[in-house]
Design a protein around this motif. Structure first.
Motif, PDB file in Angstrom:
ATOM      1  N   THR A  90       0.855  -1.185   0.000  1.00 33.10           N
ATOM      2  CA  THR A  90       0.000   0.000   0.000  1.00 33.10           C
ATOM      3  C   THR A  90       0.892   1.237   0.000  1.00 33.10           C
ATOM      4  OG1 THR A  90      -1.550  -1.223   1.386  1.00 33.10           O
ATOM      5  CG2 THR A  90      -1.919   1.129   1.191  1.00 33.10           C
ATOM      6  N   GLY A  91       0.600   2.170  -0.869  1.00 34.01           N
ATOM      7  CA  GLY A  91       1.353   3.419  -0.902  1.00 34.01           C
ATOM      8  C   GLY A  91       1.541   3.891  -2.328  1.00 34.01           C
ATOM      9  N   VAL A  92       1.575   5.198  -2.515  1.00 34.68           N
ATOM     10  CA  VAL A  92       1.731   5.777  -3.844  1.00 34.68           C
ATOM     11  C   VAL A  92       3.147   5.497  -4.337  1.00 34.68           C
ATOM     12  CG1 VAL A  92       1.715   7.920  -5.180  1.00 34.68           C
ATOM     13  CG2 VAL A  92       0.071   7.588  -3.338  1.00 34.68           C
ATOM     14  N   GLY A  93       3.243   4.860  -5.510  1.00 40.23           N
ATOM     15  CA  GLY A  93       4.542   4.553  -6.096  1.00 40.23           C
ATOM     16  C   GLY A  93       5.175   3.284  -5.568  1.00 40.23           C
ATOM     17  N   TYR A  94       4.543   2.622  -4.607  1.00 42.87           N
ATOM     18  CA  TYR A  94       5.085   1.374  -4.068  1.00 42.87           C
ATOM     19  C   TYR A  94       4.635   0.238  -4.980  1.00 42.87           C
ATOM     20  CZ  TYR A  94       6.100   3.670   0.428  1.00 42.87           C
ATOM     21  OH  TYR A  94       6.584   4.486   1.420  1.00 42.87           O
ATOM     22  N   ARG A  95       5.585  -0.580  -5.438  1.00 41.58           N
ATOM     23  CA  ARG A  95       5.217  -1.700  -6.306  1.00 41.58           C
ATOM     24  C   ARG A  95       6.287  -2.783  -6.239  1.00 41.58           C
ATOM     25  NH1 ARG A  95       6.834   2.484  -9.095  1.00 41.58           N
ATOM     26  NH2 ARG A  95       8.578   2.309 -10.529  1.00 41.58           N
ATOM     27  N   ALA A  96       5.911  -3.965  -6.740  1.00 42.83           N
ATOM     28  CA  ALA A  96       6.825  -5.102  -6.785  1.00 42.83           C
ATOM     29  C   ALA A  96       6.800  -5.706  -8.175  1.00 42.83           C
ATOM     30  CB  ALA A  96       6.405  -6.144  -5.761  1.00 42.83           C
ATOM     31  N   ALA A  97       7.924  -6.248  -8.601  1.00 40.06           N
ATOM     32  CA  ALA A  97       8.023  -6.914  -9.902  1.00 40.06           C
ATOM     33  C   ALA A  97       9.107  -7.978  -9.814  1.00 40.06           C
ATOM     34  CB  ALA A  97       8.352  -5.913 -10.996  1.00 40.06           C
ATOM     35  N   LEU A 105      11.614  -4.477  -5.468  1.00 41.49           N
ATOM     36  CA  LEU A 105      10.613  -3.709  -4.728  1.00 41.49           C
ATOM     37  C   LEU A 105      10.930  -2.222  -4.802  1.00 41.49           C
ATOM     38  CD1 LEU A 105      10.696  -5.964  -1.560  1.00 41.49           C
ATOM     39  CD2 LEU A 105       8.785  -5.812  -3.125  1.00 41.49           C
ATOM     40  N   ALA A 106       9.935  -1.424  -5.186  1.00 46.84           N
ATOM     41  CA  ALA A 106      10.046   0.034  -5.139  1.00 46.84           C
ATOM     42  C   ALA A 106       9.224   0.472  -3.931  1.00 46.84           C
ATOM     43  CB  ALA A 106       9.515   0.650  -6.416  1.00 46.84           C
ATOM     44  N   LEU A 107       9.918   0.837  -2.830  1.00 50.05           N
ATOM     45  CA  LEU A 107       9.233   1.127  -1.571  1.00 50.05           C
ATOM     46  C   LEU A 107       9.517   2.531  -1.051  1.00 50.05           C
ATOM     47  CD1 LEU A 107       9.838  -2.292   0.202  1.00 50.05           C
ATOM     48  CD2 LEU A 107       7.733  -1.489  -0.850  1.00 50.05           C
ATOM     49  N   GLY A 108       9.770   3.467  -1.959  1.00 52.06           N
ATOM     50  CA  GLY A 108       9.953   4.854  -1.537  1.00 52.06           C
ATOM     51  C   GLY A 108      11.368   5.199  -1.145  1.00 52.06           C
ATOM     52  N   PHE A 109      12.300   4.265  -1.272  1.00 50.93           N
ATOM     53  CA  PHE A 109      13.693   4.581  -1.001  1.00 50.93           C
ATOM     54  C   PHE A 109      14.301   5.203  -2.250  1.00 50.93           C
ATOM     55  CE2 PHE A 109      13.013   0.678   1.667  1.00 50.93           C
ATOM     56  CZ  PHE A 109      13.013   1.337   2.883  1.00 50.93           C
ATOM     57  N   SER A 110      15.533   5.722  -2.155  1.00 58.23           N
ATOM     58  CA  SER A 110      16.191   6.313  -3.311  1.00 58.23           C
ATOM     59  C   SER A 110      16.615   5.250  -4.324  1.00 58.23           C
ATOM     60  CB  SER A 110      17.421   7.111  -2.862  1.00 58.23           C
ATOM     61  OG  SER A 110      18.323   6.245  -2.211  1.00 58.23           O
ATOM     62  N   HIS A 111      16.591   3.987  -3.900  1.00 59.40           N
ATOM     63  CA  HIS A 111      16.964   2.882  -4.776  1.00 59.40           C
ATOM     64  C   HIS A 111      15.932   1.759  -4.635  1.00 59.40           C
ATOM     65  CE1 HIS A 111      18.391   2.077  -0.747  1.00 59.40           C
ATOM     66  NE2 HIS A 111      18.319   0.785  -1.047  1.00 59.40           N
ATOM     67  N   ASP A 112      15.856   0.884  -5.635  1.00 58.27           N
ATOM     68  CA  ASP A 112      14.973  -0.275  -5.537  1.00 58.27           C
ATOM     69  C   ASP A 112      15.629  -1.341  -4.665  1.00 58.27           C
ATOM     70  OD1 ASP A 112      13.189   0.956  -7.169  1.00 58.27           O
ATOM     71  OD2 ASP A 112      13.525  -0.314  -8.924  1.00 58.27           O
ATOM     72  N   VAL A 113      14.810  -2.034  -3.897  1.00 58.23           N
ATOM     73  CA  VAL A 113      15.291  -3.127  -3.062  1.00 58.23           C
ATOM     74  C   VAL A 113      15.191  -4.406  -3.891  1.00 58.23           C
ATOM     75  CG1 VAL A 113      14.891  -4.436  -0.953  1.00 58.23           C
ATOM     76  CG2 VAL A 113      14.494  -1.982  -0.973  1.00 58.23           C
ATOM     77  N   VAL A 114      16.293  -5.157  -3.984  1.00 57.51           N
ATOM     78  CA  VAL A 114      16.305  -6.423  -4.729  1.00 57.51           C
ATOM     79  C   VAL A 114      16.433  -7.556  -3.709  1.00 57.51           C
ATOM     80  CG1 VAL A 114      17.489  -7.808  -6.460  1.00 57.51           C
ATOM     81  CG2 VAL A 114      17.323  -5.332  -6.747  1.00 57.51           C
ATOM     82  N   TYR A 115      15.430  -8.455  -3.705  1.00 58.14           N
ATOM     83  CA  TYR A 115      15.418  -9.589  -2.784  1.00 58.14           C
ATOM     84  C   TYR A 115      15.674 -10.868  -3.577  1.00 58.14           C
ATOM     85  CZ  TYR A 115      13.961 -12.809   0.863  1.00 58.14           C
ATOM     86  OH  TYR A 115      13.944 -13.815   1.788  1.00 58.14           O
TER      87      TYR A 115
END
Length: 177
Positions: A90-97, A105-115
């Protein structure tokens, strides 16, 4: 007396269980899992069911009795049906692919989180705001879901973040003037 430990675990058709000393091995259509039972607990396979008994009536043996039975049930259900855990973003601009085998994961940080997906786990994203973690090991599925949620847990004011499907976030009221 353990109410859970008293009940024998029924083995469904299509699943084979082998008790080898303190090791319980379950094979089914989804794969194979094993569990090493604590030495203070006796395990027997008879009449299509796995039964668990404490060796003696000490507090330690009785406390491991029900837990051992639950672990055996989890591996039998895992090789038969498997487990899955759903996460919602939940959140504007938050997404997963999915990016190959990795979850981006794009979770509002300056970089994407890669899991990186661990061995034995499959992660899929049916929608950009939904993540499905699946596998045969219940503990591993729950651990992976918790690690993904840990990157951005839901916050109480707007509810933004990664939460489990069906999880209720207790919301707080903001500042008043």
């Amino acid at each position: 007396m353990s109410r859970i430990g008293k009940k024998p675990v029924q083995v469904p058709s299509g699943v084979t269980v082998n008790v080898n000393g303190q090791t319980v091995i379950a094979k089914g259509p989804k794969g194979e899992l094993n569990f090493v039972v604590n030495d203070e607990v006796l395990v027997k396979f008879e009449e299509g069911a796995v039964s668990v008994q404490p060796k003696d009536q000490t507090k330690d043996a009785r406390s491991k009795w029900g837990m051992s039975r639950s672990q055996i049930l989890n591996i039998i259900e895992g090789v038969e049906k498997g487990y899955e855990r759903r996460l919602e973003i939940t959140g504007v601009g938050y997404r997963a692919a999915m990016q190959g085998k990795n979850l981006q994961l794009a979770l509002g940080f300056s970089h994407d989180v890669v899991y990186e997906t661990p061995e034995g786990i499959t992660i899929s994203t049916p929608k950009p705001t939904e993540i499905v973690v699946a596998g045969i090991d219940k503990q591993k599925v729950g651990q992976v879901a918790a690690e993904i949620r840990e990157y951005r847990p839901p916050e109480p004011y707007k509810g933004k973040g990664v939460k489990y499907a069906g999880e209720r976030i207790i919301r707080k009221e903001g500042k008043k003037k």
